[in-house]
Motif scaffolding. Structure first.
Motif, PDB file in Angstrom:
ATOM      1  N   LEU A   8      14.631 -47.665  51.134  1.00  0.00           N
ATOM      2  CA  LEU A   8      14.405 -47.316  52.535  1.00  0.00           C
ATOM      3  C   LEU A   8      13.610 -46.010  52.623  1.00  0.00           C
ATOM      4  N   GLY A   9      13.934 -45.077  51.731  1.00  0.00           N
ATOM      5  CA  GLY A   9      13.160 -43.833  51.680  1.00  0.00           C
ATOM      6  C   GLY A   9      11.687 -44.127  51.441  1.00  0.00           C
ATOM      7  N   THR A  49      10.147 -45.611  54.653  1.00  0.00           N
ATOM      8  CA  THR A  49       9.961 -44.663  55.770  1.00  0.00           C
ATOM      9  C   THR A  49       8.795 -43.708  55.503  1.00  0.00           C
ATOM     10  N   GLN A  50       8.389 -43.594  54.235  1.00  0.00           N
ATOM     11  CA  GLN A  50       7.280 -42.686  53.914  1.00  0.00           C
ATOM     12  C   GLN A  50       5.908 -43.355  54.040  1.00  0.00           C
ATOM     13  N   LEU A  51       5.904 -44.636  54.317  1.00  0.00           N
ATOM     14  CA  LEU A  51       4.620 -45.333  54.439  1.00  0.00           C
ATOM     15  C   LEU A  51       3.859 -44.863  55.675  1.00  0.00           C
TER      16      LEU A  51
END
Lengths: 363, 252
Positions: free
Chosen positions: B244-245, B248-250
């Protein structure tokens, strides 16, 4: 290696959800714009987002995880029940897969599942608790402490419980009714209201019931708001001046725009783990958004307390089965591990030294 | 299940209004381009496989993807539009290059991660969404191809699960490296607005602002794709909080 406990929760506001995503995104990325958060969050499948370690005041440690069901904050109402149930089931499956021995169901998770534990996935060695018994314990303790701080005599009070037939509301009713002068119970379901009233009447309690708050005389000077509301929308119309109000909802029950003349509001159902709690990654102040350290909702603390105690059992099963005896039992267990009533506070900040802060709801 | 290749032989059926046909034309062009890239990828993969069974498998997949591309072209004809493709369009070209880099390294596992986990997640999820809203045989074709793509991921999953079992940390690091390269490109392609100019597949101006006219939104296509990707990584056993990290950084 399995976990001792898992905590299933969801965020009650978009601000809180944004903060969670910001931590996951990391310090080197700019926070996502609000519109992107609203677009992305509904698509995130339930999952563990951090490890939690709870330390008992006697030194024992329990290892767990916080699992977010990622229910969007604006989708808590009944129209999304099926979708949200799927999310909670997904979160439960994550807890089972992680080998959690006991799972606390926070916020709407327990409302969706309570009494229907058979709807959860195949459980193997994992047990579930709504955690509501410890929530009730902290609400009752908070009411007593506030009365003490304000010099109120609870025995002469009229207690109004909004959301009275719910698991938390009915537990509070059973615990407090014997020690107040009169009880007013408000809930949507007349049949369940009558059932609870009959139960309390049998104990010699003076009880009134109504499905609408306007039906009560404006005499309630102690109020517990424990309704399952999708947003802070409750308006307390008829209560005594200078009433003491415990908002125990998640999300909060009371609308910040509601004007309650002279009332003192505090947030109830919260406990503090004095031995401390660690999050990895560091979600301090994000997952527990309180002005004091190591403060957690009672429902989540119950799972940690039972894990530290080594009592892996479905302590709170929901559907209004909380009794004063069970409340006392969980209080003893929690206290043994240094879990006590959290310092009281409201939207304006901490309640101090017998001079409680007035809230933004007061004039 | 009958291969979707044969759908092109279905009788003609009017499935779209003239007003929305240009929108479906671009949706079909993206899908067709993706299928042709996949066919090229599987063909290239067959050339680095040692096991004859894997060679046959890769070639069969290549043929299947070409069949999907043909099915999409046929759907275009039914609504009276020509479905173009552009495997050299900027995002698709970057994705193709990323895959060919794995081929050059004879990295069979890397190829499977790129094609089966990343690109197929996008295909399965977006086709399924289109399949729900597109009219008539157009919708049925998208839905059927989504199901077929989902079906053939399973074999790759078995191989990848076994590979991860050997050294989970090494495997997860490899997925992350590929994620940074491939998913960043896909995320840019799936962004709500094309901030970096035309994608070079749409026949005229960017189709994204028009998608609501056919009950789609760029946000839901992106959301569904990333959800499918996360679920696929979950099935592989990667830690959910870590993946998930990454997501979310995309870029958005």
């Amino acid at each position: 290696v399995g976990l001792d406990f898992a905590l299933i929760g969801h965020q009650e506001s978009w601000r809180a959800a944004a903060d969670v995503l910001a931590v996951l995104r990391g310090p080197y990325h700019v926070p996502l714009p609000d519109d992107e958060i609203k677009d992305i969050l509904p698509w995130i499948p339930p999952r563990a987002i951090c490890h939690v370690e709870a330390t008992s005041s006697v030194g024992a440690k329990a290892r767990g995880a916080y699992i977010d069901s990622f229910i969007p904050p604006d989708r808590l109402d009944v129209a999304y029940t099926r979708e949200n149930l799927t999310r909670v089931r997904g979160a439960a499956a994550c807890a089972i897969k992680a080998g959690a021995k006991i799972v606390s169901l926070g916020g709407f998770s327990s409302i969706l599942i309570e009494g229907n534990f058979d709807q959860l996935p195949e459980r193997h060695e994992t047990v579930f608790t709504t955690g509501n018994t410890l929530t009730v314990a902290f609400i009752v303790q908070g009411i007593k402490k506030m009365c003490e701080l304000e010099g109120r005599d609870l025995r002469r009070s009229t207690l109004l419980i909004v959301g009275a037939t719910g698991d938390v509301g009915s537990g509070c009713a059973r615990s407090l009714a014997p020690i107040v002068k009169r009880v007013q119970l408000c809930a949507r379901n007349t049949e369940r209201l009558r059932g609870l009233a009959t139960e309390l009447l049998a104990d010699g309690v003076h009880v009134e019931i109504a499905t609408e708050l306007q039906r009560f005389s404006a005499e309630a000077d102690v109020v517990i708001c424990a309704a399952s509301l999708a947003s802070p929308s409750l308006r307390l119309a008829r209560i005594a001046p200078n009433a003491l109000i415990c908002d125990a909802g998640y999300p909060k029950n009371l609308s910040p725009r509601a004007e309650i003349l002279g009332a003192t509001v505090f947030f109830g159902g919260l406990g503090q783990i004095t031995g401390g709690m660690k999050f990895a990654p560091d979600f301090h102040g994000i997952l527990n958004r309180h002005p004091f350290p190591d403060v957690v909702h009672g429902c989540l603390l119950e799972g940690m307390a039972l894990a530290l105690e080594g009592r892996f059992e479905p302590f709170s099963r929901g559907r209004g089965s909380i009794t004063p005896q069970r409340v006392e039992e969980i209080e003893v267990i929690a206290a043994r591990h240094g879990m006590c009533l959290a310092p009281l506070y409201n939207a304006d900040g901490p309640v101090k030294d017998g001079r409680p802060c007035r809230t933004e709801w007061s004039r | 299940m009958e291969p979707v290749t044969n759908l092109s032989s279905l009788p003609t059926e009017c499935t779209s209004s003239p007003l929305t046909a240009p929108i479906w034309q671009d949706v079909l062009a993206q899908a067709m381009t993706g299928e042709l890239i996949a066919a090229m990828n599987y063909t290239a993969l067959s050339e680095i496989c040692d096991d004859p069974a894997e060679v046959a498998d890769a070639l069969e997949h290549a043929e299947g993807e070409q069949g999907h591309a043909a099915a999409f072209a046929a759907e275009g004809r039914k609504i009276g539009v020509h479905v173009a493709n552009n495997v050299d369009a900027k995002y698709w070209k970057r994705l193709r290059i990323a895959f060919l880099r794995r081929i050059a390294e004879h990295d069979f596992i890397g190829c499977l991660i790129v094609q089966e986990i990343m690109l197929e997640s996008f295909a399965v999820a977006s086709y399924a969404r289109v399949g729900k809203v597109a009219p008539g045989s157009l919708g049925r074709t998208f839905a059927a191809i989504a199901a077929e793509e989902e079906g053939h991921v399973e074999h790759a999953m078995e191989i990848l699960r076994a590979e991860r079992g050997l050294d989970p940390q090494r495997f997860d690091d490899k997925v992350h490296q590929l994620h940074l390269e491939v998913m960043t490109t896909l995320a840019e392609m799936l962004a709500k607005e094309c901030k970096h100019g035309q994608c070079e597949v749409c026949h005229d101006k960017c189709v994204k602002p028009s998608l609501p006219e056919v009950a789609l939104t760029p946000a839901e296509l992106r959301g569904a794709s990333l959800q499918q990707y996360l679920k696929t990584l979950d099935m592989l056993g990667l830690p959910g909080e870590v993946t998930l990290g990454w997501v979310t950084q995309l870029p958005v």
